[in-house]
Design a protein around this motif. Structure first.
Motif, PDB file in Angstrom:
ATOM      1  N   TYR A  77       0.833  -1.204   0.000  1.00 29.39           N
ATOM      2  CA  TYR A  77       0.000   0.000   0.000  1.00 29.39           C
ATOM      3  C   TYR A  77       0.869   1.255   0.000  1.00 29.39           C
ATOM      4  O   TYR A  77       0.587   2.214  -0.721  1.00 29.39           O
ATOM      5  CB  TYR A  77      -0.920  -0.015   1.215  1.00 29.39           C
ATOM      6  CG  TYR A  77      -1.844   1.187   1.315  1.00 29.39           C
ATOM      7  CD1 TYR A  77      -3.053   1.203   0.635  1.00 29.39           C
ATOM      8  CD2 TYR A  77      -1.503   2.289   2.094  1.00 29.39           C
ATOM      9  CE1 TYR A  77      -3.905   2.293   0.725  1.00 29.39           C
ATOM     10  CE2 TYR A  77      -2.347   3.387   2.188  1.00 29.39           C
ATOM     11  CZ  TYR A  77      -3.553   3.380   1.508  1.00 29.39           C
ATOM     12  OH  TYR A  77      -4.375   4.466   1.601  1.00 29.39           O
ATOM     13  N   TRP A  80       2.210   1.756  -3.380  1.00 27.23           N
ATOM     14  CA  TRP A  80       1.185   2.225  -4.303  1.00 27.23           C
ATOM     15  C   TRP A  80       0.839   3.683  -4.039  1.00 27.23           C
ATOM     16  O   TRP A  80       0.705   4.475  -4.971  1.00 27.23           O
ATOM     17  CB  TRP A  80      -0.056   1.346  -4.158  1.00 27.23           C
ATOM     18  CG  TRP A  80      -1.219   1.785  -4.986  1.00 27.23           C
ATOM     19  CD1 TRP A  80      -1.318   1.780  -6.343  1.00 27.23           C
ATOM     20  CD2 TRP A  80      -2.466   2.308  -4.500  1.00 27.23           C
ATOM     21  NE1 TRP A  80      -2.546   2.260  -6.745  1.00 27.23           N
ATOM     22  CE2 TRP A  80      -3.271   2.589  -5.637  1.00 27.23           C
ATOM     23  CE3 TRP A  80      -2.981   2.542  -3.237  1.00 27.23           C
ATOM     24  CZ2 TRP A  80      -4.559   3.108  -5.513  1.00 27.23           C
ATOM     25  CZ3 TRP A  80      -4.263   3.049  -3.111  1.00 27.23           C
ATOM     26  CH2 TRP A  80      -5.033   3.332  -4.245  1.00 27.23           C
ATOM     27  N   ARG A  81       0.724   4.079  -2.773  1.00 29.27           N
ATOM     28  CA  ARG A  81       0.432   5.469  -2.410  1.00 29.27           C
ATOM     29  C   ARG A  81       1.750   6.204  -2.204  1.00 29.27           C
ATOM     30  O   ARG A  81       2.181   6.451  -1.083  1.00 29.27           O
ATOM     31  CB  ARG A  81      -0.378   5.509  -1.103  1.00 29.27           C
ATOM     32  CG  ARG A  81      -1.854   5.193  -1.229  1.00 29.27           C
ATOM     33  CD  ARG A  81      -2.655   6.339  -1.821  1.00 29.27           C
ATOM     34  NE  ARG A  81      -2.386   7.606  -1.168  1.00 29.27           N
ATOM     35  CZ  ARG A  81      -2.974   8.020  -0.054  1.00 29.27           C
ATOM     36  NH1 ARG A  81      -3.870   7.252   0.542  1.00 29.27           N
ATOM     37  NH2 ARG A  81      -2.683   9.196   0.465  1.00 29.27           N
ATOM     38  N   ASP A  82       2.411   6.540  -3.283  1.00 30.39           N
ATOM     39  CA  ASP A  82       3.756   7.106  -3.162  1.00 30.39           C
ATOM     40  C   ASP A  82       3.760   8.505  -2.554  1.00 30.39           C
ATOM     41  O   ASP A  82       4.815   9.047  -2.252  1.00 30.39           O
ATOM     42  CB  ASP A  82       4.468   7.111  -4.521  1.00 30.39           C
ATOM     43  CG  ASP A  82       3.674   7.866  -5.584  1.00 30.39           C
ATOM     44  OD1 ASP A  82       4.140   7.897  -6.723  1.00 30.39           O
ATOM     45  OD2 ASP A  82       2.604   8.425  -5.268  1.00 30.39           O
ATOM     46  N   ASN A  83       2.562   9.085  -2.350  1.00 30.97           N
ATOM     47  CA  ASN A  83       2.497  10.396  -1.707  1.00 30.97           C
ATOM     48  C   ASN A  83       2.105  10.311  -0.235  1.00 30.97           C
ATOM     49  O   ASN A  83       1.819  11.318   0.404  1.00 30.97           O
ATOM     50  CB  ASN A  83       1.501  11.302  -2.440  1.00 30.97           C
ATOM     51  CG  ASN A  83       0.095  10.739  -2.412  1.00 30.97           C
ATOM     52  OD1 ASN A  83      -0.099   9.528  -2.245  1.00 30.97           O
ATOM     53  ND2 ASN A  83      -0.898  11.606  -2.582  1.00 30.97           N
ATOM     54  N   TYR A  84       2.040   9.089   0.303  1.00 31.80           N
ATOM     55  CA  TYR A  84       1.685   8.904   1.714  1.00 31.80           C
ATOM     56  C   TYR A  84       2.515   7.779   2.291  1.00 31.80           C
ATOM     57  O   TYR A  84       2.571   6.679   1.736  1.00 31.80           O
ATOM     58  CB  TYR A  84       0.200   8.576   1.869  1.00 31.80           C
ATOM     59  CG  TYR A  84      -0.179   8.128   3.271  1.00 31.80           C
ATOM     60  CD1 TYR A  84      -0.192   9.036   4.322  1.00 31.80           C
ATOM     61  CD2 TYR A  84      -0.500   6.808   3.535  1.00 31.80           C
ATOM     62  CE1 TYR A  84      -0.524   8.628   5.609  1.00 31.80           C
ATOM     63  CE2 TYR A  84      -0.842   6.391   4.811  1.00 31.80           C
ATOM     64  CZ  TYR A  84      -0.854   7.309   5.847  1.00 31.80           C
ATOM     65  OH  TYR A  84      -1.176   6.900   7.117  1.00 31.80           O
ATOM     66  N   ASP A 170      -6.137   5.335   7.126  1.00 32.88           N
ATOM     67  CA  ASP A 170      -5.911   6.303   6.056  1.00 32.88           C
ATOM     68  C   ASP A 170      -6.960   6.164   4.959  1.00 32.88           C
ATOM     69  O   ASP A 170      -7.427   7.162   4.403  1.00 32.88           O
ATOM     70  CB  ASP A 170      -4.517   6.109   5.467  1.00 32.88           C
ATOM     71  CG  ASP A 170      -4.281   6.969   4.235  1.00 32.88           C
ATOM     72  OD1 ASP A 170      -4.294   8.203   4.381  1.00 32.88           O
ATOM     73  OD2 ASP A 170      -4.099   6.401   3.146  1.00 32.88           O
ATOM     74  N   ALA A 171      -7.348   4.932   4.642  1.00 32.18           N
ATOM     75  CA  ALA A 171      -8.359   4.713   3.607  1.00 32.18           C
ATOM     76  C   ALA A 171      -9.708   5.296   4.012  1.00 32.18           C
ATOM     77  O   ALA A 171     -10.497   5.695   3.153  1.00 32.18           O
ATOM     78  CB  ALA A 171      -8.493   3.218   3.326  1.00 32.18           C
TER      79      ALA A 171
END
Length: 240
Positions: A77, A80-84, A170-171
């Motif tokens: 995850y 995949w969420r490279d900004n978090y 976060d989701a």
């Protein structure tokens, strides 16, 4: 007069909530699935090798067979969420955070003691708190204190909490308020135990722990707090 955008807003809000909750449920379910697969493919064979060489330490590891799967989902995850990156929220706890770390395991055990006498009236029972707690095993076998504490506090608890607080929480964040995140996140944490620990009682009690952990994270925005509280609970109360 209602405009087209005004009419669309409620539907948009519902869609966002459904998308957010659906994403959180999917991540929690994926954690369970990957945990099962990793147990069969990697964890059980690896832990069996360790146990053959160091029996007591291997028995300790047998308590943590699902966390590596959780960690794998969390890593994917984060990639995949490279900004978090929830790892940024592993920080030195404040005084409030320290208070939460002590409150969570003690509060959870108080809740368990309050709920347990009621369970027989519902045709349920709970016996997971019998046995020898880990700190007593460490006291009797000081040679596993250091590796045991590292496993619990620095490896397994972070894997579980990064998934359920750092990722699942976060989701939920884009579309659900603070109280909703705490309740839904706590219930998803309990739901995982329905499959991995077994039974409605496990679902009920671990949901309480999940709500406490989620509440502490929501309040402090510091992953160190639920990580330390979770590992502290294992150390103080959970049988070896």
């Amino acid at each position: 007069m209602e405009t087209q955008s005004d009419v669309a807003k409620p539907d948009t809000g519902v869609r966002e909530v459904v998308r957010s909750v659906g994403g959180a449920v999917s991540l929690a379910a994926l954690g369970v699935i990957v945990a099962f697969v990793s147990i069969v493919v990697v964890v059980d064979p690896l832990f069996a090798i360790i146990e053959s060489e160091w029996t007591l330490f291997g028995e300790l590891l047998d308590n943590f067979i699902v966390q590596p799967g959780f960690g794998l989902v969390a890593v994917c995850y984060i990639w995949w969420r490279d900004n978090y990156n929830p790892l940024d929220r592993i920080q030195m706890p404040s005084v409030e955070g320290v208070a939460w770390i002590g409150l969570i395991p003690i509060g959870y055990e108080m809740a368990v003691q309050a709920v347990t006498p009621v369970l027989p009236t519902l045709g349920l029972s709970h016996g997971a708190h019998s046995g020898t707690v880990k700190w007593r095993v460490f006291f009797d076998h000081p040679e596993i204190i250091l590796p045991g504490l590292v496993v619990m506090f620095a490896v397994m608890a972070p894997m579980e909490e990064i998934l359920y607080r750092g990722v699942v929480h976060d989701a939920l964040e884009p579309a659900i308020g603070s109280l909703g995140r705490v309740l839904v996140g706590g219930l998803l944490f309990g739901g995982m135990h329905l499959f991995l620990s077994g039974g409605i009682v496990s679902l009920l009690l671990t949901s309480i722990l999940g709500v406490l952990a989620a509440g502490s994270y929501e309040q402090t925005q510091n992953l160190t707090v639920p990580i330390m509280a979770h590992a502290g609970h294992w150390l103080m109360f959970v049988p070896f």
